[in-house]
Design a protein around this motif. Structure first.
Motif, PDB file in Angstrom:
ATOM      1  N   VAL A   2     -23.236  -8.814  21.103  1.00 20.55           N
ATOM      2  CA  VAL A   2     -21.974  -9.519  20.910  1.00 20.55           C
ATOM      3  C   VAL A   2     -21.372  -9.837  22.271  1.00 20.55           C
ATOM      4  O   VAL A   2     -21.070  -8.937  23.056  1.00 20.55           O
ATOM      5  N   GLU A   3     -21.215 -11.142  22.528  1.00 25.58           N
ATOM      6  CA  GLU A   3     -20.642 -11.586  23.795  1.00 25.58           C
ATOM      7  C   GLU A   3     -19.136 -11.785  23.646  1.00 25.58           C
ATOM      8  O   GLU A   3     -18.638 -12.109  22.566  1.00 25.58           O
ATOM      9  N   SER A   4     -18.435 -11.635  24.756  1.00 21.02           N
ATOM     10  CA  SER A   4     -17.004 -11.905  24.795  1.00 21.02           C
ATOM     11  C   SER A   4     -16.613 -12.284  26.211  1.00 21.02           C
ATOM     12  O   SER A   4     -17.385 -12.064  27.158  1.00 21.02           O
ATOM     13  N   GLY A   5     -15.425 -12.851  26.350  1.00 22.10           N
ATOM     14  CA  GLY A   5     -14.895 -13.160  27.671  1.00 22.10           C
ATOM     15  C   GLY A   5     -14.907 -14.615  28.059  1.00 22.10           C
ATOM     16  O   GLY A   5     -14.389 -14.976  29.122  1.00 22.10           O
ATOM     17  N   GLY A   6     -15.495 -15.463  27.230  1.00 25.67           N
ATOM     18  CA  GLY A   6     -15.499 -16.882  27.558  1.00 25.67           C
ATOM     19  C   GLY A   6     -14.117 -17.484  27.387  1.00 25.67           C
ATOM     20  O   GLY A   6     -13.192 -16.855  26.875  1.00 25.67           O
ATOM     21  N   GLY A   7     -13.970 -18.720  27.851  1.00 26.14           N
ATOM     22  CA  GLY A   7     -12.687 -19.397  27.719  1.00 26.14           C
ATOM     23  C   GLY A   7     -12.559 -20.550  28.677  1.00 26.14           C
ATOM     24  O   GLY A   7     -13.546 -21.004  29.266  1.00 26.14           O
ATOM     25  N   LEU A   8     -11.325 -21.018  28.821  1.00 21.83           N
ATOM     26  CA  LEU A   8     -11.012 -22.144  29.694  1.00 21.83           C
ATOM     27  C   LEU A   8     -10.392 -21.623  30.988  1.00 21.83           C
ATOM     28  O   LEU A   8      -9.470 -20.791  30.958  1.00 21.83           O
ATOM     29  N   VAL A   9     -10.895 -22.103  32.105  1.00 17.75           N
ATOM     30  CA  VAL A   9     -10.381 -21.666  33.403  1.00 17.75           C
ATOM     31  C   VAL A   9     -10.408 -22.857  34.358  1.00 17.75           C
ATOM     32  O   VAL A   9     -11.237 -23.758  34.210  1.00 17.75           O
ATOM     33  N   GLN A  10      -9.493 -22.861  35.316  1.00 18.80           N
ATOM     34  CA  GLN A  10      -9.481 -23.930  36.309  1.00 18.80           C
ATOM     35  C   GLN A  10     -10.540 -23.684  37.370  1.00 18.80           C
ATOM     36  O   GLN A  10     -10.933 -22.531  37.624  1.00 18.80           O
ATOM     37  N   ALA A  11     -10.990 -24.751  37.965  1.00 17.21           N
ATOM     38  CA  ALA A  11     -11.958 -24.632  39.052  1.00 17.21           C
ATOM     39  C   ALA A  11     -11.400 -23.714  40.134  1.00 17.21           C
ATOM     40  O   ALA A  11     -10.220 -23.779  40.478  1.00 17.21           O
ATOM     41  N   GLY A  12     -12.272 -22.835  40.636  1.00 15.74           N
ATOM     42  CA  GLY A  12     -11.869 -21.852  41.620  1.00 15.74           C
ATOM     43  C   GLY A  12     -11.461 -20.524  41.019  1.00 15.74           C
ATOM     44  O   GLY A  12     -11.306 -19.535  41.745  1.00 15.74           O
ATOM     45  N   GLY A  13     -11.306 -20.492  39.708  1.00 12.99           N
ATOM     46  CA  GLY A  13     -10.901 -19.279  39.017  1.00 12.99           C
ATOM     47  C   GLY A  13     -12.062 -18.352  38.705  1.00 12.99           C
ATOM     48  O   GLY A  13     -13.205 -18.597  39.122  1.00 12.99           O
ATOM     49  N   SER A  14     -11.749 -17.299  37.967  1.00  9.77           N
ATOM     50  CA  SER A  14     -12.739 -16.267  37.637  1.00  9.77           C
ATOM     51  C   SER A  14     -12.701 -15.942  36.149  1.00  9.77           C
ATOM     52  O   SER A  14     -11.668 -16.087  35.497  1.00  9.77           O
ATOM     53  N   LEU A  15     -13.846 -15.514  35.657  1.00  9.17           N
ATOM     54  CA  LEU A  15     -13.977 -14.976  34.304  1.00  9.17           C
ATOM     55  C   LEU A  15     -14.983 -13.845  34.345  1.00  9.17           C
ATOM     56  O   LEU A  15     -15.889 -13.841  35.199  1.00  9.17           O
ATOM     57  N   ARG A  16     -14.848 -12.910  33.415  1.00 10.29           N
ATOM     58  CA  ARG A  16     -15.857 -11.862  33.249  1.00 10.29           C
ATOM     59  C   ARG A  16     -16.344 -11.879  31.816  1.00 10.29           C
ATOM     60  O   ARG A  16     -15.569 -11.706  30.880  1.00 10.29           O
ATOM     61  N   LEU A  17     -17.647 -12.077  31.685  1.00 13.12           N
ATOM     62  CA  LEU A  17     -18.277 -12.040  30.374  1.00 13.12           C
ATOM     63  C   LEU A  17     -18.816 -10.637  30.111  1.00 13.12           C
ATOM     64  O   LEU A  17     -19.279  -9.958  31.033  1.00 13.12           O
ATOM     65  N   SER A  18     -18.772 -10.243  28.841  1.00 16.25           N
ATOM     66  CA  SER A  18     -19.331  -8.960  28.421  1.00 16.25           C
ATOM     67  C   SER A  18     -20.322  -9.188  27.305  1.00 16.25           C
ATOM     68  O   SER A  18     -20.157 -10.110  26.498  1.00 16.25           O
ATOM     69  N   CYS A  19     -21.324  -8.336  27.247  1.00 15.70           N
ATOM     70  CA  CYS A  19     -22.320  -8.396  26.178  1.00 15.70           C
ATOM     71  C   CYS A  19     -22.615  -6.966  25.759  1.00 15.70           C
ATOM     72  O   CYS A  19     -23.229  -6.216  26.522  1.00 15.70           O
ATOM     73  N   ALA A  20     -22.202  -6.614  24.556  1.00 17.37           N
ATOM     74  CA  ALA A  20     -22.396  -5.264  24.057  1.00 17.37           C
ATOM     75  C   ALA A  20     -23.541  -5.236  23.051  1.00 17.37           C
ATOM     76  O   ALA A  20     -23.557  -6.014  22.093  1.00 17.37           O
ATOM     77  N   ALA A  21     -24.472  -4.343  23.283  1.00 25.59           N
ATOM     78  CA  ALA A  21     -25.584  -4.142  22.354  1.00 25.59           C
ATOM     79  C   ALA A  21     -25.244  -2.982  21.432  1.00 25.59           C
ATOM     80  O   ALA A  21     -24.858  -1.908  21.895  1.00 25.59           O
ATOM     81  N   SER A  22     -25.376  -3.215  20.134  1.00 27.35           N
ATOM     82  CA  SER A  22     -25.086  -2.158  19.166  1.00 27.35           C
ATOM     83  C   SER A  22     -26.259  -2.004  18.217  1.00 27.35           C
ATOM     84  O   SER A  22     -26.984  -2.956  17.937  1.00 27.35           O
ATOM     85  N   GLY A  23     -26.398  -0.797  17.697  1.00 27.75           N
ATOM     86  CA  GLY A  23     -27.501  -0.507  16.799  1.00 27.75           C
ATOM     87  C   GLY A  23     -27.970   0.905  17.064  1.00 27.75           C
ATOM     88  O   GLY A  23     -27.233   1.732  17.594  1.00 27.75           O
ATOM     89  N   SER A  52     -15.130 -18.120  41.773  1.00 28.56           N
ATOM     90  CA  SER A  52     -15.216 -19.457  42.375  1.00 28.56           C
ATOM     91  C   SER A  52     -15.889 -20.438  41.422  1.00 28.56           C
ATOM     92  O   SER A  52     -16.812 -21.165  41.795  1.00 28.56           O
ATOM     93  N   LEU A  53     -15.428 -20.442  40.202  1.00 26.21           N
ATOM     94  CA  LEU A  53     -16.058 -21.270  39.176  1.00 26.21           C
ATOM     95  C   LEU A  53     -15.902 -22.749  39.491  1.00 26.21           C
ATOM     96  O   LEU A  53     -14.886 -23.196  40.045  1.00 26.21           O
ATOM     97  N   LYS A  54     -16.937 -23.497  39.118  1.00 22.76           N
ATOM     98  CA  LYS A  54     -16.989 -24.933  39.336  1.00 22.76           C
ATOM     99  C   LYS A  54     -17.129 -25.637  37.988  1.00 22.76           C
ATOM    100  O   LYS A  54     -17.581 -25.042  37.011  1.00 22.76           O
ATOM    101  N   ALA A  55     -16.777 -26.917  37.966  1.00 23.22           N
ATOM    102  CA  ALA A  55     -16.893 -27.679  36.721  1.00 23.22           C
ATOM    103  C   ALA A  55     -18.319 -27.642  36.190  1.00 23.22           C
ATOM    104  O   ALA A  55     -18.543 -27.604  34.973  1.00 23.22           O
ATOM    105  N   GLU A  56     -19.291 -27.633  37.098  1.00 21.60           N
ATOM    106  CA  GLU A  56     -20.704 -27.630  36.670  1.00 21.60           C
ATOM    107  C   GLU A  56     -21.147 -26.296  36.080  1.00 21.60           C
ATOM    108  O   GLU A  56     -22.270 -26.177  35.590  1.00 21.60           O
ATOM    109  N   ASP A  57     -20.280 -25.287  36.106  1.00 27.42           N
ATOM    110  CA  ASP A  57     -20.591 -24.020  35.431  1.00 27.42           C
ATOM    111  C   ASP A  57     -20.241 -24.079  33.949  1.00 27.42           C
ATOM    112  O   ASP A  57     -20.538 -23.143  33.203  1.00 27.42           O
ATOM    113  N   THR A  58     -19.618 -25.159  33.517  1.00 27.54           N
ATOM    114  CA  THR A  58     -19.267 -25.312  32.102  1.00 27.54           C
ATOM    115  C   THR A  58     -20.517 -25.318  31.244  1.00 27.54           C
ATOM    116  O   THR A  58     -21.447 -26.096  31.472  1.00 27.54           O
ATOM    117  N   ALA A  59     -20.558 -24.423  30.253  1.00 24.08           N
ATOM    118  CA  ALA A  59     -21.733 -24.276  29.402  1.00 24.08           C
ATOM    119  C   ALA A  59     -21.458 -23.204  28.351  1.00 24.08           C
ATOM    120  O   ALA A  59     -20.460 -22.477  28.434  1.00 24.08           O
TER     121      ALA A  59
END
Length: 123
Positions: free
Chosen positions: A5-26, A84-91
């Protein structure tokens, strides 16, 4: 069965930061490696960063110096710190886990994927 299960995505301005998480369960598994891939509209899925459970990492040239992958084995969770996110990191960013499943008949190496989380960087 194991789920990612991934989390942490969203909308951010160029130059900003995000942290994604991926939790494995089972149950009955151990982590061999985890990674993050991304797929932009009209493009193929590509590797962003990967790490073994021992901490050996690999990064796409386009994110070196900006992104950092880490794995918390105790929490069965991988993180992707994106600076240091860039527009080309959008995905859509997908988590991948290479796990050993400890089955009654013996260990089995299995590959799992999360459903993805959208990262949008506005310029």
């Amino acid at each position: 069965q194991v789920q990612l299960v991934e989390s942490g995505g969203g909308l951010v301005q160029a130059g900003g930061s995000l942290r994604l998480s991926c939790a494995a369960s089972g149950s009955a598994f151990s982590i061999r490696a985890m990674g993050w891939y991304r797929q932009a509209p009209g493009k193929q899925r590509e590797l962003v960063a990967a790490s073994t459970s021992a901490g050996r990492t690999n990064y796409a040239d386009s994110v070196k110096g900006r992104f950092t992958i880490s794995i918390d084995i105790a929490k069965n969770t991988a993180y992707l710190q994106m600076n240091s996110l860039k527009a080309e990191d959008t995905a859509v960013y997908y988590c991948n886990a290479d796990l050993t499943r400890w089955m009654p008949e013996g260990p089995n190496v299995v590959d799992y994927w999360g459903k993805g989380t959208l990262v949008t960087v506005s310029s």
